[in-house]
Enzyme design. Structure first.
Site, PDB file in Angstrom:
ATOM      1  N   ASN A  17      -0.950  -8.179  -2.475  1.00 55.02           N
ATOM      2  CA  ASN A  17      -1.982  -8.719  -3.437  1.00 55.02           C
ATOM      3  C   ASN A  17      -2.941  -9.584  -2.667  1.00 55.02           C
ATOM      4  O   ASN A  17      -3.993  -9.736  -2.843  1.00 55.02           O
ATOM      5  CB  ASN A  17      -1.330  -9.535  -4.634  1.00 55.02           C
ATOM      6  CG  ASN A  17      -0.822  -8.626  -5.755  1.00 55.02           C
ATOM      7  OD1 ASN A  17      -1.751  -8.255  -6.493  1.00 55.02           O
ATOM      8  ND2 ASN A  17       0.184  -8.428  -5.881  1.00 55.02           N
ATOM      9  N   ASN A 106      -0.499 -17.371 -11.472  1.00 57.37           N
ATOM     10  CA  ASN A 106       0.460 -16.329 -10.920  1.00 57.37           C
ATOM     11  C   ASN A 106       0.199 -15.083 -11.115  1.00 57.37           C
ATOM     12  O   ASN A 106      -0.152 -14.811 -12.429  1.00 57.37           O
ATOM     13  CB  ASN A 106       1.825 -16.977 -11.209  1.00 57.37           C
ATOM     14  CG  ASN A 106       3.077 -15.966 -10.564  1.00 57.37           C
ATOM     15  OD1 ASN A 106       3.023 -15.626  -9.557  1.00 57.37           O
ATOM     16  ND2 ASN A 106       4.065 -15.464 -11.650  1.00 57.37           N
ATOM     17  N   HIS A 108       2.449 -11.566 -12.038  1.00 56.80           N
ATOM     18  CA  HIS A 108       3.898 -11.097 -12.476  1.00 56.80           C
ATOM     19  C   HIS A 108       3.723  -9.441 -12.824  1.00 56.80           C
ATOM     20  O   HIS A 108       2.928  -9.055 -13.787  1.00 56.80           O
ATOM     21  CB  HIS A 108       4.495 -11.967 -13.551  1.00 56.80           C
ATOM     22  CG  HIS A 108       6.013 -11.667 -13.758  1.00 56.80           C
ATOM     23  ND1 HIS A 108       6.865 -12.001 -12.916  1.00 56.80           N
ATOM     24  CD2 HIS A 108       6.389 -10.842 -14.690  1.00 56.80           C
ATOM     25  CE1 HIS A 108       8.032 -11.509 -13.398  1.00 56.80           C
ATOM     26  NE2 HIS A 108       7.849 -10.681 -14.522  1.00 56.80           N
ATOM     27  N   THR A 171      -1.061  -0.704  -8.389  1.00 57.92           N
ATOM     28  CA  THR A 171      -2.500  -0.322  -8.461  1.00 57.92           C
ATOM     29  C   THR A 171      -3.283  -1.391  -9.197  1.00 57.92           C
ATOM     30  O   THR A 171      -4.359  -1.805  -8.923  1.00 57.92           O
ATOM     31  CB  THR A 171      -2.736   1.043  -8.525  1.00 57.92           C
ATOM     32  OG1 THR A 171      -1.768   1.738  -7.742  1.00 57.92           O
ATOM     33  CG2 THR A 171      -3.852   1.563  -8.351  1.00 57.92           C
ATOM     34  N   GLN A 172      -2.810  -1.563 -10.328  1.00 59.29           N
ATOM     35  CA  GLN A 172      -3.313  -2.431 -11.423  1.00 59.29           C
ATOM     36  C   GLN A 172      -3.622  -3.767 -11.005  1.00 59.29           C
ATOM     37  O   GLN A 172      -4.465  -4.561 -11.221  1.00 59.29           O
ATOM     38  CB  GLN A 172      -2.707  -2.370 -12.998  1.00 59.29           C
ATOM     39  CG  GLN A 172      -2.917  -1.042 -13.606  1.00 59.29           C
ATOM     40  CD  GLN A 172      -4.363  -0.725 -13.635  1.00 59.29           C
ATOM     41  OE1 GLN A 172      -4.845  -1.565 -14.331  1.00 59.29           O
ATOM     42  NE2 GLN A 172      -4.565   0.628 -13.747  1.00 59.29           N
TER      43      GLN A 172
HETATM   44  C1  GRF Z   1       3.867  -8.280  -6.908  1.00 59.55           C
HETATM   45  O1  GRF Z   1       4.324  -7.270  -7.696  1.00 59.55           O
HETATM   46  C2  GRF Z   1       3.516  -9.437  -7.831  1.00 59.55           C
HETATM   47  O2  GRF Z   1       3.312  -9.269  -9.037  1.00 59.55           O
HETATM   48  C3  GRF Z   1       5.083 -10.366  -7.694  1.00 59.55           C
HETATM   49  O3  GRF Z   1       5.494 -10.228  -6.479  1.00 59.55           O
HETATM   50  C4  GRF Z   1       4.854  -9.008  -5.918  1.00 59.55           C
HETATM   51  C5  GRF Z   1       4.134  -9.240  -4.590  1.00 59.55           C
HETATM   52  O4  GRF Z   1       3.795  -8.208  -3.931  1.00 59.55           O
HETATM   53  N1  GRF Z   1       4.766 -11.720  -8.308  1.00 59.55           N
HETATM   54  P1  GRF Z   1       2.563  -8.304  -2.580  1.00 59.55           P
HETATM   55  O5  GRF Z   1       3.584  -9.146  -1.561  1.00 59.55           O
HETATM   56  O6  GRF Z   1       1.776  -8.849  -3.075  1.00 59.55           O
HETATM   57  O7  GRF Z   1       2.732  -6.943  -2.365  1.00 59.55           O
END
Ligand code: GRF
Length: 215
Positions: A17, A106, A108, A171-172
């Site tokens: 992310n 955040n 999730h 992806t979303q």
């Molecule tokens: C993501 O699925 C986010 O929604 C959750 O933790 C995961 C983090 O993944 N809170 P990344 O480290 O961003 O790949």
């Protein structure tokens, strides 16, 4: 943009992310990354993009309270306009939530309020949900709670595994989170008196993008 739209990202893991937030930074700037694990993959992504990093670990501190206070101090030192949690596996203290009221969000991987906590994809399959997705929300003092900003939904296929479903959801996430960060920074999304307010443009855009909003 010089000193405007400064976003501090907090993470514990791989940082996909974070990568999406960096790649799509228009109208905001990821200017600092804070991790609670020295080996978090996200730190390498930040360094590659020349973004300053800070590591604050639990082990360096005598108590959980001292660690959480140090996390808050580290965030305050970056003087952000917005703080984005992106896979940060620490429940921040109430003082943090109050200090950054309306500026702490955040992401999730579920359609909250379904499946707070971990293993959301396996649990969505187990519960036979036909639809799953991700939620971005303002953070309150609970775990994966606080006013919902928007959700992106995906279908659950009959032959899905937790992995195939997770891939569809992430992806979303990578599209939804930068969109929300940009629109909070630009003022189209705000937290007012405990409720999320959207400008008419944002409502129209969300509709066009297929995102669920919470007027
Ligand atoms: C993501 O699925 C986010 O929604 C959750 O933790 C995961 C983090 O993944 N809170 P990344 O480290 O961003 O790949």
């Amino acid at each position: 943009m010089t000193n405007e739209g400064k976003v501090t990202v907090l993470l514990s893991g791989r940082g996909s992310n974070l990568k999406a937030l960096i790649q799509q930074q228009r109208g905001y700037r990821v200017h600092h990354v804070i991790a609670d694990k020295a080996d978090a993959g996200g730190l390498a992504i930040a360094r590659e993009a020349n973004i300053p990093t800070t590591v604050v670990t639990r082990a360096e501190h005598p108590s959980l309270a001292a660690f959480k206070a140090a996390v808050l101090s580290a965030v305050e030192a970056t003087d952000p306009h917005l703080v984005a949690l992106a896979g940060f596996m620490v429940v921040v203290q109430p003082e943090f939530v109050h200090r950054f009221h309306g500026k702490l969000i955040n992401i999730h991987p579920s359609l909250l309020p379904h499946f707070t906590g971990l293993n959301t994809h396996a649990r969505a399959l187990e519960a036979n949900h036909r639809e799953h997705g991700c939620t971005v929300h303002f953070v309150d003092t609970g775990v994966d709670t606080g006013p919902f900003i928007a959700q992106a939904r995906v279908p659950v296929h009959k032959d899905d595994t937790a992995e195939t479903l997770a891939a569809r959801v992430i992806t979303q996430e990578h599209a939804l989170y930068p969109w929300i960060v940009r629109n909070i920074i630009q003022g189209g999304i705000q937290l007012k008196e405990g409720a999320v307010r959207y400008s008419p443009d944002i409502i129209a855009e969300a509709r066009a993008l297929g995102y669920t909003t919470f007027e």
